[in-house]
Design a protein around this motif. Structure first.
Motif, short mmCIF file in Angstrom:
data_model
loop_
_atom_site.label_atom_id
_atom_site.label_comp_id
_atom_site.label_asym_id
_atom_site.label_seq_id
_atom_site.Cartn_x
_atom_site.Cartn_y
_atom_site.Cartn_z
N VAL A 96 -19.40 22.45 -4.33
CA VAL A 96 -19.54 23.40 -3.21
C VAL A 96 -20.84 24.19 -3.35
N LEU A 97 -21.12 24.71 -4.54
CA LEU A 97 -22.32 25.52 -4.74
C LEU A 97 -23.59 24.71 -4.56
N ALA A 98 -23.51 23.41 -4.80
CA ALA A 98 -24.69 22.55 -4.65
C ALA A 98 -24.91 22.09 -3.22
N THR A 99 -24.01 22.46 -2.31
CA THR A 99 -24.12 22.02 -0.92
C THR A 99 -25.08 22.93 -0.15
N PRO A 100 -26.07 22.36 0.51
CA PRO A 100 -27.00 23.18 1.31
C PRO A 100 -26.25 23.98 2.37
N GLY A 101 -26.64 25.22 2.56
CA GLY A 101 -25.98 26.08 3.55
C GLY A 101 -24.92 26.98 2.96
N VAL A 102 -24.61 26.83 1.66
CA VAL A 102 -23.62 27.68 1.00
C VAL A 102 -24.35 28.84 0.32
N ALA A 103 -24.03 30.06 0.73
CA ALA A 103 -24.65 31.24 0.13
C ALA A 103 -23.92 31.69 -1.12
N ALA A 104 -22.59 31.57 -1.10
CA ALA A 104 -21.78 31.98 -2.25
C ALA A 104 -20.44 31.27 -2.18
N LEU B 186 -15.19 37.66 -9.52
CA LEU B 186 -16.06 38.82 -9.36
C LEU B 186 -17.51 38.43 -9.14
N GLU B 187 -17.93 37.29 -9.65
CA GLU B 187 -19.33 36.88 -9.51
C GLU B 187 -19.66 36.51 -8.07
N SER B 188 -18.68 35.99 -7.33
CA SER B 188 -18.94 35.53 -5.96
C SER B 188 -18.99 36.69 -4.96
N GLY B 189 -18.30 37.78 -5.28
CA GLY B 189 -18.23 38.90 -4.34
C GLY B 189 -17.29 38.64 -3.17
N LEU B 190 -16.46 37.60 -3.26
CA LEU B 190 -15.54 37.23 -2.19
C LEU B 190 -14.10 37.53 -2.60
N GLY B 191 -13.30 37.95 -1.64
CA GLY B 191 -11.89 38.19 -1.90
C GLY B 191 -11.59 39.47 -2.65
N LEU B 192 -12.55 40.37 -2.76
CA LEU B 192 -12.38 41.58 -3.56
C LEU B 192 -11.45 42.58 -2.87
N PRO B 193 -10.78 43.45 -3.64
CA PRO B 193 -9.97 44.50 -3.02
C PRO B 193 -10.85 45.47 -2.24
N TRP B 194 -10.28 46.12 -1.25
CA TRP B 194 -11.04 47.04 -0.40
C TRP B 194 -10.34 48.40 -0.34
N ASN B 195 -10.99 49.35 0.28
CA ASN B 195 -10.45 50.72 0.40
C ASN B 195 -10.09 51.31 -0.96
N LEU B 196 -11.02 51.28 -1.89
CA LEU B 196 -10.75 51.84 -3.21
C LEU B 196 -10.72 53.36 -3.14
N VAL B 197 -9.70 53.97 -3.76
CA VAL B 197 -9.62 55.43 -3.81
C VAL B 197 -9.72 55.94 -5.25
N ASP C 199 -8.27 37.68 6.16
CA ASP C 199 -9.22 38.36 7.05
C ASP C 199 -10.22 39.23 6.31
N ARG C 200 -9.80 39.82 5.17
CA ARG C 200 -10.67 40.76 4.46
C ARG C 200 -11.37 40.13 3.26
N ALA C 201 -11.27 38.82 3.10
CA ALA C 201 -11.87 38.18 1.92
C ALA C 201 -13.39 38.07 2.02
N GLY C 202 -13.93 38.14 3.24
CA GLY C 202 -15.38 38.02 3.40
C GLY C 202 -15.88 36.59 3.36
N ALA C 203 -14.98 35.62 3.42
CA ALA C 203 -15.36 34.21 3.37
C ALA C 203 -15.42 33.63 4.78
N ASP C 204 -16.21 32.59 4.92
CA ASP C 204 -16.25 31.86 6.18
C ASP C 204 -15.34 30.65 6.15
#
Length: 374
Positions: free
Chosen positions: A79-87, A115-126, A49-54
């Motif tokens: 996947v990256l070469a497919t039209p409609g894929v942002a990341a 890290l380059e994709s910006g997807l699946g990153l940890p959240w709520n960093l303290v 749910d928190r990965a930010g992916a569709d």
């Protein structure tokens, strides 16, 4: 009507206390069990749910996120070469062995993020920043597991499957459903910590471009890729929740406990209101003889039930809030969102009114002539 109902209740304060106690017990038990269920379901699928992916690209027939199967990461270029894929990016989630500084071993779940994709990153960093994950051997863990993992500050060094790892930051509120805490790290480090071969991944995470129909993109990717499954985030989240909550039986046990609380509350309230009704049976007969309708008498009984429900609910939800708050420092997360508190009021009122139906039947059949009998 309300005044008569209140006087009937406070006439025997011990019985009223028993009624309220039963309601409080039922409310607390139901709230805690449903809160556990909600907390469990939220926790089980938090990585998804928190990965930010569709979309999630997985090996075929993967039932839930913890059971991924490695496949070649070379599909990422398609996947990256497919039209409609942002990341799009690679993603790993695999159980591994953690060796504390004192030598004790624990099981953890290594989460490797691209890290380059910006997807699946940890959240709520303290503590720490996402940039710190780029450092050699850097890992993030949740502060809740400091004692379990034996790490207390940034810079502490441990071993994961025999390889050096250094704590670069802490998160807050990222709990694992299993006893194995999540350990976030860069994808290249996760390959070593999870003993993967080069050019392997467990998942490919895909973010659709703005305005792109996600279902259409899923069909396009499914047609372009072979030997993998393309699943929407919502579907993969549902699959993971269903597995942990129902296939393992954990969710059923929690729901049965909640149902038990409802039954106990119903029985206690029904018994006490019925006993109160029987104690005042001659008074009800007198009211009937004076012309009181069955509707009026039913109103008195229902009012007694609703007054009891209100008192029991207020006390029960207050006690439940204390339990929920204390769970923040315990092993299991218990959630009590506002909508659930509102639903619980309706459930409590319905439980008490339903229990009052037992007494209403006796009052409806009451013969006013009994007042004039010895």
């Amino acid at each position: 009507m309300l005044l008569l109902a209140w006087r009937n209740l406070v006439h025997d304060r011990v019985r009223l206390a028993v009624t309220v106690t039963g309601i409080v017990f039922a409310v607390v038990l139901i709230v805690v069990e449903l809160g556990l269920f909600l907390g469990f379901t939220t926790t089980t699928s938090s990585l998804v749910d928190r990965a930010g992916a569709d979309l999630w690209i997985t090996a075929p027939r993967v039932p839930y996120v913890e059971l991924g199967v490695p496949f070649t990461e070379r599909k990422l270029s398609t996947v990256l070469a497919t039209p409609g894929v942002a990341a799009a990016g690679r993603y790993i989630a695999r159980f591994s062995e953690w060796k504390r500084p004192d030598g004790r071993r624990e099981t953890v779940q290594v989460v490797g993020v691209d890290l380059e994709s910006g997807l699946g990153l940890p959240w709520n960093l303290v503590e720490g920043t996402l940039a710190d994950l780029r450092k050699p051997d850097a890992i993030f863990v949740d502060e809740f597991y400091r004692e379990k993992l034996g790490v207390w500050r940034v810079g502490d060094v441990v071993e994961i499957r025999g390889r050096l790892a250094r704590v670069a930051g802490f998160t807050r509120g990222i709990r694992a459903f299993t006893t194995a805490p999540y350990v976030f790290t860069a994808f290249r480090h996760a390959l070593d910590y999870g003993q993967f071969r080069a050019h392997e991944t467990m998942y490919l995470l895909v973010k659709a471009a703005d305005g792109q129909d996600v279902d259409a993109l899923r069909r396009t990717l499914a047609a372009r890729l072979t030997d993998v499954a393309v699943i929407s985030t919502g579907e993969f989240s549902r699959m993971t929740r269903v597995y942990w909550m129902f296939s393992t039986g954990a969710g059923i046990a929690v729901l049965l406990a909640a149902a038990l609380g409802l039954i106990v509350g119903f029985v206690v309230v029904a018994q006490t209101i019925y006993a109160t009704t029987v104690d005042h049976i001659r008074e009800y007969g007198t009211l009937k003889a004076m012309g009181a309708s069955n509707a009026y008498l039913r109103g008195v009984i229902v009012s007694q039930a609703l007054i009891s429900a209100l008192i029991g609910y207020v006390l029960g939800i207050g006690l439940s809030a204390i339990v929920v708050r204390s769970s923040e420092h315990g092993g299991a997360a218990i959630l009590l969102p506002g909508w659930m508190a509102a639903v619980m009021f309706v459930v409590t009122a319905a439980m008490c009114v339903g229990a009052a139906m037992v007494s209403i039947g006796k009052i409806t059949r009451l013969d006013p002539a009994m007042v004039f009998k010895g």
